[in-house]
Design a protein around this motif. Sequence first.
Motif, PDB file in Angstrom:
ATOM      1  N   GLU A  26      -8.449   1.159  -1.823  1.00  0.00           N
ATOM      2  CA  GLU A  26      -8.859   1.253  -0.427  1.00  0.00           C
ATOM      3  C   GLU A  26      -9.173   2.720  -0.151  1.00  0.00           C
ATOM      4  O   GLU A  26      -8.310   3.582  -0.306  1.00  0.00           O
ATOM      5  CB  GLU A  26      -7.764   0.758   0.515  1.00  0.00           C
ATOM      6  N   HIS A  27     -10.388   2.996   0.258  1.00  0.00           N
ATOM      7  CA  HIS A  27     -10.824   4.386   0.442  1.00  0.00           C
ATOM      8  C   HIS A  27     -10.861   4.742   1.924  1.00  0.00           C
ATOM      9  O   HIS A  27     -11.637   4.177   2.685  1.00  0.00           O
ATOM     10  CB  HIS A  27     -12.207   4.597  -0.166  1.00  0.00           C
ATOM     11  N   GLU A  28      -9.992   5.683   2.328  1.00  0.00           N
ATOM     12  CA  GLU A  28      -9.976   6.175   3.714  1.00  0.00           C
ATOM     13  C   GLU A  28      -9.723   7.689   3.712  1.00  0.00           C
ATOM     14  O   GLU A  28      -8.893   8.183   4.462  1.00  0.00           O
ATOM     15  CB  GLU A  28      -8.912   5.444   4.534  1.00  0.00           C
ATOM     16  N   ASP A  29     -10.418   8.398   2.855  1.00  0.00           N
ATOM     17  CA  ASP A  29     -10.237   9.842   2.705  1.00  0.00           C
ATOM     18  C   ASP A  29     -11.265  10.578   3.556  1.00  0.00           C
ATOM     19  O   ASP A  29     -12.473  10.500   3.286  1.00  0.00           O
ATOM     20  CB  ASP A  29     -10.378  10.225   1.229  1.00  0.00           C
ATOM     21  N   ASP A  46       0.860  -1.184   0.000  1.00  0.00           N
ATOM     22  CA  ASP A  46       0.000   0.000   0.000  1.00  0.00           C
ATOM     23  C   ASP A  46       0.894   1.230   0.000  1.00  0.00           C
ATOM     24  O   ASP A  46       1.564   1.510   1.002  1.00  0.00           O
ATOM     25  CB  ASP A  46      -0.897  -0.022   1.241  1.00  0.00           C
ATOM     26  N   THR A  58      -7.770   9.948  -1.242  1.00  0.00           N
ATOM     27  CA  THR A  58      -8.098   9.079  -2.353  1.00  0.00           C
ATOM     28  C   THR A  58      -7.062   9.261  -3.460  1.00  0.00           C
ATOM     29  O   THR A  58      -6.337  10.272  -3.489  1.00  0.00           O
ATOM     30  CB  THR A  58      -9.525   9.360  -2.869  1.00  0.00           C
ATOM     31  N   PHE A 106      -4.512  10.274   4.992  1.00  0.00           N
ATOM     32  CA  PHE A 106      -4.834   9.473   3.823  1.00  0.00           C
ATOM     33  C   PHE A 106      -5.757  10.255   2.894  1.00  0.00           C
ATOM     34  O   PHE A 106      -6.652  10.958   3.339  1.00  0.00           O
ATOM     35  CB  PHE A 106      -5.514   8.167   4.240  1.00  0.00           C
ATOM     36  N   HIS A 162      -2.609  -2.456  -2.792  1.00  0.00           N
ATOM     37  CA  HIS A 162      -3.652  -1.509  -2.432  1.00  0.00           C
ATOM     38  C   HIS A 162      -3.398  -0.155  -3.087  1.00  0.00           C
ATOM     39  O   HIS A 162      -2.246   0.309  -3.118  1.00  0.00           O
ATOM     40  CB  HIS A 162      -3.685  -1.293  -0.915  1.00  0.00           C
ATOM     41  N   LYS A 201      -4.095   3.550  -2.510  1.00  0.00           N
ATOM     42  CA  LYS A 201      -4.525   4.597  -1.580  1.00  0.00           C
ATOM     43  C   LYS A 201      -3.438   5.647  -1.543  1.00  0.00           C
ATOM     44  O   LYS A 201      -2.260   5.339  -1.676  1.00  0.00           O
ATOM     45  CB  LYS A 201      -4.770   3.998  -0.184  1.00  0.00           C
ATOM     46  N   SER A 212       0.323   4.286   0.349  1.00  0.00           N
ATOM     47  CA  SER A 212       0.010   5.324   1.324  1.00  0.00           C
ATOM     48  C   SER A 212       0.851   5.177   2.583  1.00  0.00           C
ATOM     49  O   SER A 212       1.269   6.173   3.198  1.00  0.00           O
ATOM     50  CB  SER A 212      -1.482   5.296   1.682  1.00  0.00           C
TER      51      SER A 212
END
Length: 322
Positions: A288-291, A197, A259, A257, A225, A227, A199
Amino acid sequence: MKLGVFTVLYGQLSLEEALDTIAAKGVEAVEIGCGGYPGNKHCNPHELLKDEAKLQAFKHAIDSRSMTISALSAHGNMLHPQKDIAQAFHDDLIATIDLAAKLGVPVVNTFSGCPGDHEGAKYPNWPIAPWPNDFTEVLNWQWSEKVIPYWKEVGKYAEERGIKIGLELHGGFSVHSPATLLRLREAVGDVIGANLDPSHMWWQGIDPVQAIRILGRENAIHHFHAKDTTIDPINVNMHGVTDMQPYTKMLDRAWQFRTVGYGHDAKTWADIISELRLVGYDYVISIEHEDGLMSIDEGFTKAVQALQPLLMKEPLGEMWWV
């Protein structure tokens, strides 16, 4: 390559509703949470392994929408020093491995875990500096007594069932960088690889393109991932990259984090996609969306829009110009 998504972002929807929403965006693959921190809203492996009818209904929900499962995920801390906590995470992981084998899903994603600093500890301990020497002593004890023995056992279990383990390189866990991933892989074997990932690379100060090169040379990327992360040039000078403020304090945090495309531009993401293909990873790019600045639908949609033009989907041909 295929575009996928980690379906936990639609945990408020049923599996069928989530799949319809995802398919409508043109996404071809799904990564599904089966326990641990992501929960098991869309897939409870303990139930599916015991109920053939439920298992067949689950498979039909995926197959009827012409989608594939890129990975099953059970992110947890199986090395937690409190035995009951560790056992629950372990049980989810083993059930997820068993279900992946039954479904023909090649990868199970999780975390490496992080132990305490001695047998009687109550909480995990993540050493991040070699001095004072106590920290190095703790780190050496963790790896020799907990990390390597656990993953040798679970790695063998997964390998016997044809499953690869994708460890997410996440701060706070023993495996959090290319070096720590390769250290565990050397001790356990090729069954261990990265669920890489970018990010988590960016906020640690690691260039994801170089991380892909390092791990890809060892064929050590099992899943990926998508992100993004942005680092605040002012706040990072106050808090450093190990900022412990809540993610909700977005005005004050050193990093957060985002998008895809809202932390780094299309050229950076094109370099990431190209590097993946260069080292032989031609599998799923799982969003993986964590915005915290975008709704679930908007963040997911923008990530799809950013990545679709960058993916290389056709098989490699010969270099006709050579």
